[in-house]
Scaffold this active site. Structure first.
Site, mmCIF file in Angstrom:
data_model
loop_
_atom_site.group_PDB
_atom_site.id
_atom_site.type_symbol
_atom_site.label_atom_id
_atom_site.label_comp_id
_atom_site.label_asym_id
_atom_site.label_seq_id
_atom_site.Cartn_x
_atom_site.Cartn_y
_atom_site.Cartn_z
ATOM 1 N N CYS A 83 45.503 62.416 26.305
ATOM 2 C CA CYS A 83 45.544 63.172 25.046
ATOM 3 C C CYS A 83 46.983 63.123 24.533
ATOM 4 O O CYS A 83 47.796 62.356 25.060
ATOM 5 C CB CYS A 83 45.043 64.599 25.243
ATOM 6 N N ASN A 141 49.206 66.028 27.124
ATOM 7 C CA ASN A 141 48.829 66.136 28.541
ATOM 8 C C ASN A 141 49.016 67.559 29.089
ATOM 9 O O ASN A 141 49.321 67.756 30.260
ATOM 10 C CB ASN A 141 49.603 65.124 29.419
ATOM 11 N N CYS A 154 46.740 70.143 27.490
ATOM 12 C CA CYS A 154 45.488 70.860 27.147
ATOM 13 C C CYS A 154 44.262 70.034 27.527
ATOM 14 O O CYS A 154 43.634 70.269 28.556
ATOM 15 C CB CYS A 154 45.451 71.217 25.660
ATOM 16 N N ARG A 155 43.902 69.046 26.699
ATOM 17 C CA ARG A 155 42.621 68.360 26.877
ATOM 18 C C ARG A 155 42.560 67.445 28.092
ATOM 19 O O ARG A 155 41.597 67.515 28.864
ATOM 20 C CB ARG A 155 42.297 67.567 25.598
ATOM 21 N N SER A 156 43.563 66.568 28.260
ATOM 22 C CA SER A 156 43.424 65.596 29.357
ATOM 23 C C SER A 156 43.558 66.227 30.751
ATOM 24 O O SER A 156 42.822 65.822 31.664
ATOM 25 C CB SER A 156 44.336 64.383 29.175
ATOM 26 N N ASP A 193 41.976 68.715 19.073
ATOM 27 C CA ASP A 193 43.199 69.293 19.634
ATOM 28 C C ASP A 193 43.172 70.823 19.460
ATOM 29 O O ASP A 193 43.117 71.318 18.337
ATOM 30 C CB ASP A 193 44.385 68.683 18.863
HETATM 31 P P1 4NP Z 1 46.881 68.122 24.153
HETATM 32 O O1 4NP Z 1 47.365 69.279 23.137
HETATM 33 O O2 4NP Z 1 47.170 66.806 23.468
HETATM 34 O O3 4NP Z 1 45.426 68.373 24.324
HETATM 35 O O4 4NP Z 1 47.697 68.330 25.414
HETATM 36 C C1 4NP Z 1 48.629 69.333 22.582
HETATM 37 C C2 4NP Z 1 49.699 69.784 23.325
HETATM 38 C C3 4NP Z 1 50.942 69.874 22.757
HETATM 39 C C4 4NP Z 1 51.140 69.525 21.451
HETATM 40 C C5 4NP Z 1 50.069 69.052 20.703
HETATM 41 C C6 4NP Z 1 48.819 68.964 21.262
HETATM 42 N N1 4NP Z 1 52.407 69.647 20.856
HETATM 43 O O5 4NP Z 1 52.530 69.416 19.649
HETATM 44 O O6 4NP Z 1 53.384 69.968 21.575
#
Ligand code: 4NP
Length: 217
Positions: free
Chosen positions: A65, A68, A70-72, A183
């Site tokens: 994702c 790294n 939240c989702r992954s 997201d």
């Molecule tokens: P992820 O979510 O891609 O599912 O881990 C996010 C985590 C951090 C950010 C964006 C999405 N960020 O902008 O820091």
């Protein structure tokens, strides 16, 4: 050798014994994974496989994702849970990574961990950034949204590597209207719950897909 390249080799051995008597022996050797085994007891590769899990194909999956956190990592935790519940840990290597470097070394987002815990999961892997070698090393690169897909596809060195990239939602069977795992980072609780709901469905589908592909279903 890979699992798909397993072979049964028949050696016809002709020689003489220490006492000088000639002998002729047909010896069947199964080559599977990185090792071979004689087939005296196990007449077919399937009877051997059913007793020796480490002879089956080992499939590696990398969830990707943006950050790294939240989702992954949630996908990694849920997939690991499914694999362990099905006693299939020896068949899988599971990991996750982010497109960007911003959260390297961090635990998953506090909200993701808390929603995971509500569903009985422990999301506690540390974030890392995807690297070029991951596309070579992993069998499946499973991304959460279209932006992830384009970023990872741009890293691929060949069509073979591009073919490893899949959308997570490809494997979901109960959520046909969702083409991405959205997201949740800038949203509220409902977003995190939706992530878990989609990932539970898609990870189960991916698990069954891999088993079908390797002849285990
Ligand atoms: P992820 O979510 O891609 O599912 O881990 C996010 C985590 C951090 C950010 C964006 C999405 N960020 O902008 O820091």
């Amino acid at each position: 050798f890979s699992w798909l390249e397993r072979q049964i080799v028949v050696l016809n051995v002709v020689g003489s014994s220490p006492t000088g008597h000639p002998y002729r022996k047909s010896l069947q050797i199964h080559i599977c994974g990185d090792f071979y085994y004689p087939s005296k007891k196990h007449k077919t590769i399937n009877t051997y496989m059913s007793k020796h899990d480490n002879c089956r194909k080992h499939t590696s999956v990398l969830f990707v994702c943006l950050g790294n956190i939240c989702r992954s990592p949630a996908a990694e935790g849920i997939m690991t849970h499914i694999v362990e519940k099905n006693n299939a840990s020896q068949l899988f290597e599971i990991d996750s990574a982010g497109i960007g470097p911003w959260h390297v070394g961090e635990l998953p987002d506090r909200r993701m961990r808390s929603h995971g815990a509500d569903h009985g999961y422990d999301f506690s892997t540390r974030a890392r950034q995807i690297c070029i070698d991951d596309l070579h090393r992993f069998d499946y690169i499973v991304v959460m949204d279209r932006e992830n897909y384009h970023e990872v596809a741009a890293m691929a060195a060949s069509q073979e590597e591009r073919d490893k990239i899949h959308m997570m939602t490809e494997f979901a069977t109960h959520h046909p209207s969702h083409s991405v795992v959205p997201d949740p980072y800038y949203g509220g609780d409902r977003g995190f719950e939706l992530v878990i709901e989609l990932l539970e469905d898609a990870c189960q589908g991916l698990f069954e897909h891999v088993l079908r592909k390797s002849g285990g279903l």
